[in-house]
Design a protein around this motif. Structure first.
Motif, PDB file in Angstrom:
ATOM      1  N   UNK A   1      36.240  55.200  81.534  1.00 44.07           N
ATOM      2  CA  UNK A   1      35.080  55.181  80.870  1.00 44.07           C
ATOM      3  C   UNK A   1      35.021  54.623  79.498  1.00 44.07           C
ATOM      4  N   UNK A   2      34.411  54.381  78.298  1.00 47.14           N
ATOM      5  CA  UNK A   2      34.548  53.422  77.481  1.00 47.14           C
ATOM      6  C   UNK A   2      32.828  53.534  76.512  1.00 47.14           C
ATOM      7  N   UNK A   3      33.365  55.067  75.090  1.00 51.04           N
ATOM      8  CA  UNK A   3      32.006  55.400  74.696  1.00 51.04           C
ATOM      9  C   UNK A   3      32.208  54.590  73.574  1.00 51.04           C
ATOM     10  N   UNK A   4      31.127  53.391  73.072  1.00 53.67           N
ATOM     11  CA  UNK A   4      31.076  53.154  71.469  1.00 53.67           C
ATOM     12  C   UNK A   4      32.403  52.259  71.138  1.00 53.67           C
ATOM     13  N   UNK A   5      33.222  51.762  72.462  1.00 52.78           N
ATOM     14  CA  UNK A   5      34.669  50.758  72.127  1.00 52.78           C
ATOM     15  C   UNK A   5      35.868  51.864  72.434  1.00 52.78           C
ATOM     16  N   UNK A   6      36.008  52.943  72.480  1.00 54.59           N
ATOM     17  CA  UNK A   6      36.775  54.000  72.585  1.00 54.59           C
ATOM     18  C   UNK A   6      37.083  54.489  73.945  1.00 54.59           C
ATOM     19  N   UNK A   7      37.626  54.534  74.212  1.00 54.69           N
ATOM     20  CA  UNK A   7      38.387  55.641  75.554  1.00 54.69           C
ATOM     21  C   UNK A   7      38.198  56.537  75.932  1.00 54.69           C
ATOM     22  N   UNK A   8      37.267  56.913  76.409  1.00 56.21           N
ATOM     23  CA  UNK A   8      36.611  59.095  76.502  1.00 56.21           C
ATOM     24  C   UNK A   8      37.456  59.535  77.695  1.00 56.21           C
TER      25      UNK A   8
ATOM     26  N   UNK B   1      42.800  64.913  60.970  1.00 50.62           N
ATOM     27  CA  UNK B   1      41.374  64.546  60.691  1.00 50.62           C
ATOM     28  C   UNK B   1      41.811  63.524  60.075  1.00 50.62           C
ATOM     29  N   UNK B   2      42.851  63.247  58.904  1.00 53.39           N
ATOM     30  CA  UNK B   2      43.035  61.883  58.483  1.00 53.39           C
ATOM     31  C   UNK B   2      43.528  60.901  59.297  1.00 53.39           C
ATOM     32  N   UNK B   3      44.435  61.141  60.357  1.00 56.73           N
ATOM     33  CA  UNK B   3      44.198  60.062  61.462  1.00 56.73           C
ATOM     34  C   UNK B   3      43.502  60.034  62.293  1.00 56.73           C
ATOM     35  N   UNK B   4      42.269  60.714  62.329  1.00 55.57           N
ATOM     36  CA  UNK B   4      41.616  60.984  63.240  1.00 55.57           C
ATOM     37  C   UNK B   4      40.369  60.051  62.678  1.00 55.57           C
ATOM     38  N   UNK B   5      40.090  59.698  61.754  1.00 54.04           N
ATOM     39  CA  UNK B   5      39.238  58.387  61.093  1.00 54.04           C
ATOM     40  C   UNK B   5      40.155  57.470  60.907  1.00 54.04           C
ATOM     41  N   UNK B   6      41.421  56.827  61.222  1.00 53.93           N
ATOM     42  CA  UNK B   6      42.187  55.401  61.150  1.00 53.93           C
ATOM     43  C   UNK B   6      41.786  54.956  61.887  1.00 53.93           C
TER      44      UNK B   6
ATOM     45  N   UNK C   1      26.216  62.905  55.730  1.00 53.89           N
ATOM     46  CA  UNK C   1      26.044  62.937  57.260  1.00 53.89           C
ATOM     47  C   UNK C   1      26.071  61.334  56.911  1.00 53.89           C
ATOM     48  N   UNK C   2      26.320  59.852  56.257  1.00 55.39           N
ATOM     49  CA  UNK C   2      26.831  58.840  56.821  1.00 55.39           C
ATOM     50  C   UNK C   2      28.210  58.754  56.712  1.00 55.39           C
ATOM     51  N   UNK C   3      28.911  59.705  56.211  1.00 53.07           N
ATOM     52  CA  UNK C   3      30.025  59.900  56.720  1.00 53.07           C
ATOM     53  C   UNK C   3      30.168  59.964  57.888  1.00 53.07           C
ATOM     54  N   UNK C   4      29.775  61.396  58.224  1.00 52.90           N
ATOM     55  CA  UNK C   4      30.106  61.895  59.839  1.00 52.90           C
ATOM     56  C   UNK C   4      29.750  61.358  60.643  1.00 52.90           C
ATOM     57  N   UNK C   5      28.434  60.399  60.373  1.00 55.46           N
ATOM     58  CA  UNK C   5      27.963  59.648  61.498  1.00 55.46           C
ATOM     59  C   UNK C   5      29.245  58.428  61.804  1.00 55.46           C
ATOM     60  N   UNK C   6      29.336  58.052  60.678  1.00 56.97           N
ATOM     61  CA  UNK C   6      30.178  56.863  60.708  1.00 56.97           C
ATOM     62  C   UNK C   6      32.124  56.949  61.348  1.00 56.97           C
ATOM     63  N   UNK C   7      32.385  57.615  60.753  1.00 55.79           N
ATOM     64  CA  UNK C   7      33.661  58.769  61.370  1.00 55.79           C
ATOM     65  C   UNK C   7      34.358  59.505  62.402  1.00 55.79           C
ATOM     66  N   UNK C   8      33.328  59.992  62.852  1.00 57.45           N
ATOM     67  CA  UNK C   8      33.050  61.562  64.186  1.00 57.45           C
ATOM     68  C   UNK C   8      32.940  60.137  65.499  1.00 57.45           C
ATOM     69  N   UNK C   9      33.410  61.281  66.408  1.00 58.32           N
ATOM     70  CA  UNK C   9      33.295  60.710  67.556  1.00 58.32           C
ATOM     71  C   UNK C   9      31.684  60.612  68.220  1.00 58.32           C
ATOM     72  N   UNK C  10      31.459  62.086  67.159  1.00 58.81           N
ATOM     73  CA  UNK C  10      30.426  61.876  68.164  1.00 58.81           C
ATOM     74  C   UNK C  10      28.548  61.743  66.974  1.00 58.81           C
ATOM     75  N   UNK C  11      29.432  61.361  65.410  1.00 59.12           N
ATOM     76  CA  UNK C  11      28.098  61.287  65.013  1.00 59.12           C
ATOM     77  C   UNK C  11      27.263  63.364  64.503  1.00 59.12           C
ATOM     78  N   UNK C  12      26.333  61.954  63.718  1.00 62.14           N
ATOM     79  CA  UNK C  12      25.136  63.069  63.552  1.00 62.14           C
ATOM     80  C   UNK C  12      23.606  62.922  63.436  1.00 62.14           C
ATOM     81  N   UNK C  13      23.715  61.249  64.327  1.00 63.90           N
ATOM     82  CA  UNK C  13      22.453  61.510  64.300  1.00 63.90           C
ATOM     83  C   UNK C  13      22.224  60.551  65.333  1.00 63.90           C
TER      84      UNK C  13
END
Length: 439
Positions: free
Chosen positions: A338-345, A13-18, A273-285
């Motif tokens: 396919x690029x989603x929010x500037x990440x190659x997915x 998880x920690x590496x995924x937010x880098x 919710x603020x952290x989950x929205x900003x630091x996860x791929x899918x977000x919450x909102x």
């Protein structure tokens, strides 16, 4: 749960937010919220999350409202709340209540951001919160024959002053009050202050904390992504939207058209919710952008790092043949992504064999996005490119996804039906299945 598993999960998880930490450092975020958010039980943990963003190098502006606090003070004085449309009719008594409410909220936010107990996430933090006369206001005047008195709108934002404070590492805290050049005080709508500040700087992200988890469709399903045009249509149709969304969405549309890259709508009544929205791929909102966050395009040399991160796990598990970074650099022109929010997915490649045959190769979709149909989207693009090049027969080699390709018109064939050049390098140990589609 074992300690080993917990440790491994934490490290992953920690590496995924880098990537997000690297992306957000030095960026300017504006977080806007009404009085309910700061009066709720999660105000303290919201302060923890704001502190974390500041510690990660995000430049922060906070804009708060005070509607429920003003309502309560008016009730205590036996006074009635009067509205015309979305605006409070702010007479002298209501203005006194607004000044008292805003003052108490400012002190509370300042106190929350000054925490530093050893057993809290804010231990060892040194946050400086700065307010000031950064917003100049003017009266709304008479609207539809109703004098709104001390209700106002933003006249000017001291963007240079705000930038100077952000440059010093300070959090800028703004309220729903503004002063006029004549020294009068006006009650402003929090969303209009946020909009004016966001567009005058401008900011990289505008984040609204709302009474809803985000924008929803008529059935209550979350709309996790909207373009500005789609958000505007929702404003005109969405009678089912919450009161906050009805006020904030029109601002989001205007802000997006003014050039702010992302506007987020997230709920304030769930912790983190603020952290989950900003630091996860899918977000919450809901995230609102001028263009779709999803981009299907040809790969570029600067995509190599993203491609490696996408396909390396699949290579390690044996689903894909290993490709060196050097090979990817040489063959990057064959890839679509396919690029989603500037990440190659997601990615796929087309390799021609002669004039009428080609291979669909390296089809990969990030696990978090497989339900979004990106694989099928890429396959259609590859097929279109193949047809445009005169290809009549498209083939694929796979060890684990033959059923997926069969559902999309591919037929299982024998190895001897591969082009001669491909048969020579066929890996007998992998025993990949051969599937062919006639275009």
């Amino acid at each position: 749960m074992s300690d080993d598993f917990s440790s491994a999960h934490f490290v992953t998880w920690f590496r995924s937010v880098a990537p997000y930490v690297n992306l957000f450092r030095g960026k300017t975020f504006l977080i806007a919220f009404g009085g309910k958010a700061i009066a709720g039980p999660l105000a303290r943990t919201l302060a923890y999350d704001v502190n974390l963003l500041a510690a990660l190098g995000v430049r922060l502006i906070l804009v708060h409202g005070a509607r429920p606090q003003i309502e309560e003070l008016l009730r205590q004085k036996g006074l009635e709340s009067v509205y015309h449309g979305n605006y409070r009719v702010t007479d002298a008594s209501a203005l006194d209540c607004a000044i008292d409410a805003v003052g108490s909220i400012y002190v509370r936010i300042e106190a929350l951001l000054s925490q530093g107990l050893a057993d809290t996430p804010m231990a060892n933090s040194t946050i400086r919160v700065v307010g000031g006369n950064f917003v100049t206001a003017r009266p709304l005047g008479v609207v539809d024959g109703v004098d709104l008195q001390y209700s106002g709108q933003v006249r000017k934002v001291d963007s240079e002053g705000i930038r100077a404070q952000l440059g010093l590492g300070n959090i800028v805290l703004l309220s729903c009050l503004g002063s006029s050049p004549t020294g009068e005080i006006f009650n402003l709508a929090v969303e209009e202050v946020a909009e004016a500040v966001a567009t005058s700087l401008p900011v990289d992200k505008l984040i609204f904390l709302t009474d809803s988890r985000g924008a929803t469709d008529i059935d209550g399903a979350l709309l996790d992504e909207l373009t500005v045009d789609a958000a505007e249509r929702l404003v005109s149709l969405g009678d089912w939207l919450s009161s906050d969304l009805k006020r904030y969405l029109p601002c989001a549309v205007r802000v997006g058209r003014a050039g702010v890259g992302r506007v987020h709508m997230i709920g304030y009544d769930e912790d983190g919710t603020l952290l989950r929205e900003l630091f996860t791929r899918d977000g919450v909102g809901t995230v609102i952008s001028r263009e779709s966050l999803e981009i299907l395009r040809d790969a570029r040399p600067d995509d190599i790092g993203g491609l490696v991160a996408l396909i390396e796990p699949l290579e390690e598990e044996g689903s894909l043949v290993r490709r060196s970074r050097e090979l990817l650099e040489r063959e990057i022109s064959r890839f679509s992504v396919v690029e989603h929010d500037r990440v190659i997915v997601a990615c796929a490649a087309l390799y021609p064999y002669g004039a009428e045959e080609a291979e669909l190769a390296c089809v990969a979709v990030h696990p978090h996005y497989r339900r979004w149909g990106y694989g099928a989207l890429l396959m259609k693009r590859i097929e279109a490119k193949a047809r445009a090049s005169g290809v009549k027969r498209l083939f694929v080699l796979t060890t684990v996804t033959s059923q997926w390709f069969r559902e999309r018109g591919f037929i299982v064939r024998q190895v001897d039906q591969l082009p001669a050049e491909k048969r020579l390098v066929y890996n007998l140990q992998r025993r990949s299945k051969v599937l062919i589609k006639y275009l």
